[in-house]
Design an enzyme around this catalytic site. Structure first.
Site, PDB file in Angstrom:
ATOM      1  N   ASP A   1       0.313  -4.201  -4.044  1.00 29.98           N
ATOM      2  CA  ASP A   1      -0.840  -3.331  -4.269  1.00 29.98           C
ATOM      3  C   ASP A   1      -0.531  -1.877  -3.877  1.00 29.98           C
ATOM      4  O   ASP A   1      -1.131  -1.324  -2.952  1.00 29.98           O
ATOM      5  CB  ASP A   1      -2.073  -3.837  -3.510  1.00 29.98           C
ATOM      6  CG  ASP A   1      -3.366  -3.568  -4.291  1.00 29.98           C
ATOM      7  OD1 ASP A   1      -3.311  -3.525  -5.532  1.00 29.98           O
ATOM      8  OD2 ASP A   1      -4.424  -3.408  -3.661  1.00 29.98           O
TER       9      ASP A   1
ATOM     10  N   SER B   1       0.839  -1.199   0.000  1.00 27.82           N
ATOM     11  CA  SER B   1       0.000   0.000   0.000  1.00 27.82           C
ATOM     12  C   SER B   1       0.877   1.254   0.000  1.00 27.82           C
ATOM     13  O   SER B   1       1.709   1.421  -0.894  1.00 27.82           O
ATOM     14  CB  SER B   1      -0.945  -0.040   1.204  1.00 27.82           C
ATOM     15  OG  SER B   1      -1.900   0.991   1.131  1.00 27.82           O
TER      16      SER B   1
ATOM     17  N   ASP C   1      13.432   2.483  -9.596  1.00 31.24           N
ATOM     18  CA  ASP C   1      13.742   2.666  -8.170  1.00 31.24           C
ATOM     19  C   ASP C   1      14.683   1.566  -7.687  1.00 31.24           C
ATOM     20  O   ASP C   1      15.361   1.713  -6.669  1.00 31.24           O
ATOM     21  CB  ASP C   1      12.461   2.659  -7.327  1.00 31.24           C
ATOM     22  CG  ASP C   1      11.616   3.902  -7.564  1.00 31.24           C
ATOM     23  OD1 ASP C   1      12.148   4.900  -8.090  1.00 31.24           O
ATOM     24  OD2 ASP C   1      10.414   3.880  -7.212  1.00 31.24           O
TER      25      ASP C   1
ATOM     26  N   HIS D   1      -7.347  -5.550  -1.018  1.00 35.07           N
ATOM     27  CA  HIS D   1      -6.097  -4.797  -0.882  1.00 35.07           C
ATOM     28  C   HIS D   1      -5.072  -5.617  -0.103  1.00 35.07           C
ATOM     29  O   HIS D   1      -3.873  -5.581  -0.403  1.00 35.07           O
ATOM     30  CB  HIS D   1      -6.405  -3.479  -0.157  1.00 35.07           C
ATOM     31  CG  HIS D   1      -5.315  -2.459  -0.222  1.00 35.07           C
ATOM     32  ND1 HIS D   1      -4.566  -2.205  -1.351  1.00 35.07           N
ATOM     33  CD2 HIS D   1      -4.858  -1.588   0.731  1.00 35.07           C
ATOM     34  CE1 HIS D   1      -3.700  -1.235  -1.103  1.00 35.07           C
ATOM     35  NE2 HIS D   1      -3.847  -0.856   0.164  1.00 35.07           N
TER      36      HIS D   1
ATOM     37  N   ALA E   1       1.318  15.459  -7.521  1.00 30.85           N
ATOM     38  CA  ALA E   1       2.613  15.812  -6.953  1.00 30.85           C
ATOM     39  C   ALA E   1       3.446  14.594  -6.556  1.00 30.85           C
ATOM     40  O   ALA E   1       4.668  14.646  -6.552  1.00 30.85           O
ATOM     41  CB  ALA E   1       2.411  16.709  -5.736  1.00 30.85           C
TER      42      ALA E   1
END
Length: 249
Positions: free
Chosen positions: A122, A94, A141, A185, A133
């Site tokens: 997820d 999350s 990454d 989730h 933003a």
């Protein structure tokens, strides 16, 4: 913490960052992951308690992810004195997925070294859309970014963000057996944790495809690959699968 006698510098390091309103002391996520990695016995498992920063209004929590990631990166700089970068794996669920993405980016700026693998479970959708933003977790990454989408388009991002993105059950926001978005989730970390237990590495086999309907019509001829712990780190693209969680997990 890196100098603790419980920390073995010869072992790999797995760092988990959890999501919104999740704390270290009240998290099924951390309990299950720690049990799974302890069963393997070959890693130092570390959980990041970002609760004080993300246990607030969701929007504020989302904007704190970049700063939390930067602080984790500063800790990783010290870790690199003891452990080579190739032995570090970051995992986030999350909002935690965006936290570890930020950590990977900031570590690159600080040391010019890149984490070999970041796993996003997820990754949170609200406030992390194109043109907003916050960029959140993204390919680049780490050398390899793998993502499991279990609640696409609602609490989790729908669009692919990694080198490889897995869609168990397709683009449906509710996984089989789930009647709420929070259940769906959570499925992403449940899927991954199951594959960490020795012997379960190939429990969820996925095929590169454009949709779950094409997969059901046998129109995706590629080889199956394991989702989760044992994912091959040389694959790219979107992968679909229909397998459900093991009842024993």
């Amino acid at each position: 913490m890196w100098k603790s006698p419980l920390f073995d510098v010869k072992k790999k390091v797995v760092i988990l960052a959890t999501g919104w309103t999740t704390t270290v002391n009240g998290s099924d996520t951390i309990e299950v992951f720690s049990k799974a990695y302890n069963c393997r016995g070959d890693v130092n498992f570390v959980a990041v308690d970002a609760a004080r920063f993300v246990d607030t209004l969701y929007t504020w929590s989302a904007f704190n992810t970049e700063e939390i990631g930067e602080n984790i990166a500063l800790g990783l700089v010290k870790l690199l004195d003891l452990v080579p970068v190739e032995n570090i794996h970051l995992i986030g669920h999350s909002l935690g997925a965006h936290i570890v993405g930020s950590a990977g980016r900031h570590l690159q700026h600080l040391t010019n070294q890149t984490i070999p693998r970041i796993t996003g479970l997820d990754p949170a959708k609200p406030c992390f859309n194109e043109g907003e933003a916050l960029s959140g977790l993204m390919r680049g990454d780490a050398h390899f970014v793998d993502v499991i989408h279990s609640n696409p388009g609602v609490l989790g991002k729908r669009d692919p963000v990694g080198d490889v993105d897995f869609y168990p059950g397709g683009m449906s926001p509710l996984a089989a057996g789930c009647f709420s978005v929070t259940c769906a989730h959570a499925r992403s970390w449940e899927y991954f944790a199951e594959t960490v237990f020795p012997g379960n590495e190939r429990n969820f086999m996925a095929t590169r495809c454009n949709s779950i309907s094409r997969l059901r019509d046998f129109r995706c001829p590629g080889d199956e690959v394991p989702m989760g712990y044992a994912v091959p780190q040389n694959i790219k693209g979107n992968y679909f699968l229909e397998k459900e969680l093991e009842e024993s997990s």
